[in-house]
Design a protein around this motif. Structure first.
Motif, PDB file in Angstrom:
ATOM      1  N   ILE A 122       0.842  -1.205   0.000  1.00  0.00           N
ATOM      2  CA  ILE A 122       0.000   0.000   0.000  1.00  0.00           C
ATOM      3  C   ILE A 122       0.877   1.255   0.000  1.00  0.00           C
ATOM      4  N   VAL A 123       1.898   1.256   0.851  1.00  0.00           N
ATOM      5  CA  VAL A 123       2.802   2.412   0.920  1.00  0.00           C
ATOM      6  C   VAL A 123       3.450   2.646  -0.440  1.00  0.00           C
ATOM      7  N   ARG A 124       3.893   1.578  -1.062  1.00  0.00           N
ATOM      8  CA  ARG A 124       4.519   1.699  -2.384  1.00  0.00           C
ATOM      9  C   ARG A 124       3.528   2.282  -3.397  1.00  0.00           C
ATOM     10  N   SER A 125       2.272   1.851  -3.328  1.00  0.00           N
ATOM     11  CA  SER A 125       1.282   2.357  -4.286  1.00  0.00           C
ATOM     12  C   SER A 125       0.943   3.825  -4.032  1.00  0.00           C
ATOM     13  N   LEU A 126       1.180   4.296  -2.808  1.00  0.00           N
ATOM     14  CA  LEU A 126       0.972   5.711  -2.486  1.00  0.00           C
ATOM     15  C   LEU A 126       2.246   6.533  -2.704  1.00  0.00           C
ATOM     16  N   LEU A 127       3.269   5.896  -3.277  1.00  0.00           N
ATOM     17  CA  LEU A 127       4.562   6.512  -3.578  1.00  0.00           C
ATOM     18  C   LEU A 127       5.347   6.902  -2.331  1.00  0.00           C
ATOM     19  N   GLY A 128       5.016   6.272  -1.207  1.00  0.00           N
ATOM     20  CA  GLY A 128       5.788   6.474   0.012  1.00  0.00           C
ATOM     21  C   GLY A 128       6.998   5.552   0.017  1.00  0.00           C
ATOM     22  N   ILE A 129       7.862   5.746   1.006  1.00  0.00           N
ATOM     23  CA  ILE A 129       9.062   4.925   1.143  1.00  0.00           C
ATOM     24  C   ILE A 129       8.955   4.148   2.450  1.00  0.00           C
ATOM     25  N   ALA A 130       8.590   2.882   2.354  1.00  0.00           N
ATOM     26  CA  ALA A 130       8.496   2.041   3.549  1.00  0.00           C
ATOM     27  C   ALA A 130       9.909   1.727   4.027  1.00  0.00           C
ATOM     28  N   VAL A 131      10.213   2.124   5.263  1.00  0.00           N
ATOM     29  CA  VAL A 131      11.559   1.879   5.783  1.00  0.00           C
ATOM     30  C   VAL A 131      11.743   0.378   6.015  1.00  0.00           C
ATOM     31  N   PRO A 132      12.971  -0.122   5.878  1.00  0.00           N
ATOM     32  CA  PRO A 132      13.204  -1.567   5.984  1.00  0.00           C
ATOM     33  C   PRO A 132      12.853  -2.175   7.344  1.00  0.00           C
ATOM     34  N   THR A 133      13.202  -1.501   8.427  1.00  0.00           N
ATOM     35  CA  THR A 133      12.921  -2.061   9.749  1.00  0.00           C
ATOM     36  C   THR A 133      11.447  -1.878  10.077  1.00  0.00           C
ATOM     37  N   GLN A 134      10.843  -2.926  10.592  1.00  0.00           N
ATOM     38  CA  GLN A 134       9.450  -2.864  11.019  1.00  0.00           C
ATOM     39  C   GLN A 134       9.342  -3.559  12.369  1.00  0.00           C
ATOM     40  N   ILE A 135       8.219  -3.373  13.039  1.00  0.00           N
ATOM     41  CA  ILE A 135       8.033  -3.971  14.362  1.00  0.00           C
ATOM     42  C   ILE A 135       6.733  -4.764  14.368  1.00  0.00           C
ATOM     43  N   ALA A 136       6.844  -6.061  14.656  1.00  0.00           N
ATOM     44  CA  ALA A 136       5.675  -6.936  14.763  1.00  0.00           C
ATOM     45  C   ALA A 136       5.702  -7.583  16.147  1.00  0.00           C
ATOM     46  N   THR A 137       4.880  -7.071  17.049  1.00  0.00           N
ATOM     47  CA  THR A 137       4.865  -7.565  18.424  1.00  0.00           C
ATOM     48  C   THR A 137       3.716  -8.542  18.655  1.00  0.00           C
ATOM     49  N   HIS A 138       3.724  -9.115  19.842  1.00  0.00           N
ATOM     50  CA  HIS A 138       2.673 -10.020  20.302  1.00  0.00           C
ATOM     51  C   HIS A 138       2.158  -9.492  21.635  1.00  0.00           C
ATOM     52  N   ASP A 139       0.943  -9.837  21.969  1.00  0.00           N
ATOM     53  CA  ASP A 139       0.374  -9.398  23.247  1.00  0.00           C
ATOM     54  C   ASP A 139       1.303  -9.690  24.422  1.00  0.00           C
ATOM     55  N   SER A 140       2.034 -10.793  24.353  1.00  0.00           N
ATOM     56  CA  SER A 140       2.911 -11.190  25.460  1.00  0.00           C
ATOM     57  C   SER A 140       4.126 -10.277  25.618  1.00  0.00           C
ATOM     58  N   ASP A 141       4.354  -9.376  24.674  1.00  0.00           N
ATOM     59  CA  ASP A 141       5.469  -8.430  24.762  1.00  0.00           C
ATOM     60  C   ASP A 141       5.111  -7.205  25.602  1.00  0.00           C
ATOM     61  N   TYR A 142       3.902  -7.182  26.130  1.00  0.00           N
ATOM     62  CA  TYR A 142       3.393  -6.038  26.884  1.00  0.00           C
ATOM     63  C   TYR A 142       3.035  -6.454  28.305  1.00  0.00           C
ATOM     64  N   SER A 143       3.094  -5.480  29.196  1.00  0.00           N
ATOM     65  CA  SER A 143       2.611  -5.650  30.567  1.00  0.00           C
ATOM     66  C   SER A 143       1.610  -4.540  30.834  1.00  0.00           C
ATOM     67  N   LYS A 144       0.916  -4.657  31.971  1.00  0.00           N
ATOM     68  CA  LYS A 144      -0.080  -3.647  32.334  1.00  0.00           C
ATOM     69  C   LYS A 144       0.328  -2.937  33.614  1.00  0.00           C
ATOM     70  N   LEU A 145       0.080  -1.641  33.623  1.00  0.00           N
ATOM     71  CA  LEU A 145       0.228  -0.862  34.842  1.00  0.00           C
ATOM     72  C   LEU A 145      -0.981  -1.136  35.736  1.00  0.00           C
ATOM     73  N   ASP A 146      -0.943  -0.649  36.949  1.00  0.00           N
ATOM     74  CA  ASP A 146      -2.052  -0.865  37.879  1.00  0.00           C
ATOM     75  C   ASP A 146      -3.383  -0.346  37.344  1.00  0.00           C
ATOM     76  N   ASP A 147      -3.332   0.720  36.533  1.00  0.00           N
ATOM     77  CA  ASP A 147      -4.574   1.283  35.982  1.00  0.00           C
ATOM     78  C   ASP A 147      -5.035   0.574  34.706  1.00  0.00           C
ATOM     79  N   GLY A 148      -4.303  -0.477  34.301  1.00  0.00           N
ATOM     80  CA  GLY A 148      -4.679  -1.242  33.116  1.00  0.00           C
ATOM     81  C   GLY A 148      -4.022  -0.779  31.833  1.00  0.00           C
ATOM     82  N   THR A 149      -3.257   0.304  31.888  1.00  0.00           N
ATOM     83  CA  THR A 149      -2.578   0.819  30.705  1.00  0.00           C
ATOM     84  C   THR A 149      -1.481  -0.151  30.268  1.00  0.00           C
ATOM     85  N   LEU A 150      -1.463  -0.474  28.996  1.00  0.00           N
ATOM     86  CA  LEU A 150      -0.447  -1.375  28.450  1.00  0.00           C
ATOM     87  C   LEU A 150       0.850  -0.620  28.175  1.00  0.00           C
TER      88      LEU A 150
END
Length: 188
Positions: free
Chosen positions: A129-157
């Motif tokens: 999609i980025v390529r079709s919009l003539l943008g430049i998708a940077v090589p590094t990307q981030i694909a996380t999983h729910d298990s990569d997060y923790s919650k604060l006492d107020d529930g904020t991830l």
């Protein structure tokens, strides 16, 4: 320099939003002005060229604001949850409200989160999609999983994985490098 992180999750307080907030902190170390546009908090109506879909004033305002923010940004980050092996419909709808003029030759970072099987497929789809919009998708990307997060006492991830925190730093450094050394500036 200005940046915009578009969070394409339909859930308020999503993992994708938590990652976006973490990245804002990383961009702050480069003294960059980065906003988060969370589509769960500021919805856009379905794209409708015919004008038959009723649109309340708030949504019309959201669309105008979204388009202005995308146009003013020197770079973008597109964030999505993994929905059925691809990016979210809410993000697709938002992207339908812009065209090449908004993205042309801008660096675009891609981030995503999976609740089930970790997959970077949504980011691969967004790269096209980025390529079709003539943008430049940077090589590094981030694909996380729910298990990569923790919650604060107020529930904020929050991102609580050292490897992804390091990857986030590299991701931000790469976007900043693209913005500062844009060899394509003359093509905008």
């Amino acid at each position: 320099m200005k940046g915009l992180i578009i969070v394409g999750s339909a859930k308020v307080g999503s993992h994708t939003n938590a990652l976006a907030k973490y990245l804002v902190g990383q961009f702050d170390t480069h003294d960059l002005d980065v906003d988060i546009y969370d589509l769960a908090e500021r919805p856009l109506n379905q794209l409708d060229f015919s004008g038959t879909t009723p649109s309340i004033d708030e949504i019309k305002t959201n669309i105008k604001d979204f388009q202005e923010k995308v146009m003013a940004a020197d770079f973008l980050v597109l964030g999505t949850p993994n929905y059925h092996g691809s990016y979210s419909g809410i993000l697709k709808n938002a992207l339908d409200h812009i065209n090449m003029d908004y993205v042309k030759m801008k660096p675009v970072g891609l981030i995503g989160n999976s609740g089930g099987i970790v997959s970077s497929e949504p980011l691969s789809h967004l790269r096209v999609i980025v390529r079709s919009l003539l943008g430049i998708a940077v090589p590094t990307q981030i694909a996380t999983h729910d298990s990569d997060y923790s919650k604060l006492d107020d529930g904020t991830l929050y991102l609580d994985d050292d490897q992804f925190q390091l990857r986030a730093k590299l991701f931000v450094d790469q976007i900043v490098s693209f913005v500062n050394n844009s060899p394509y500036e003359h093509l905008k």
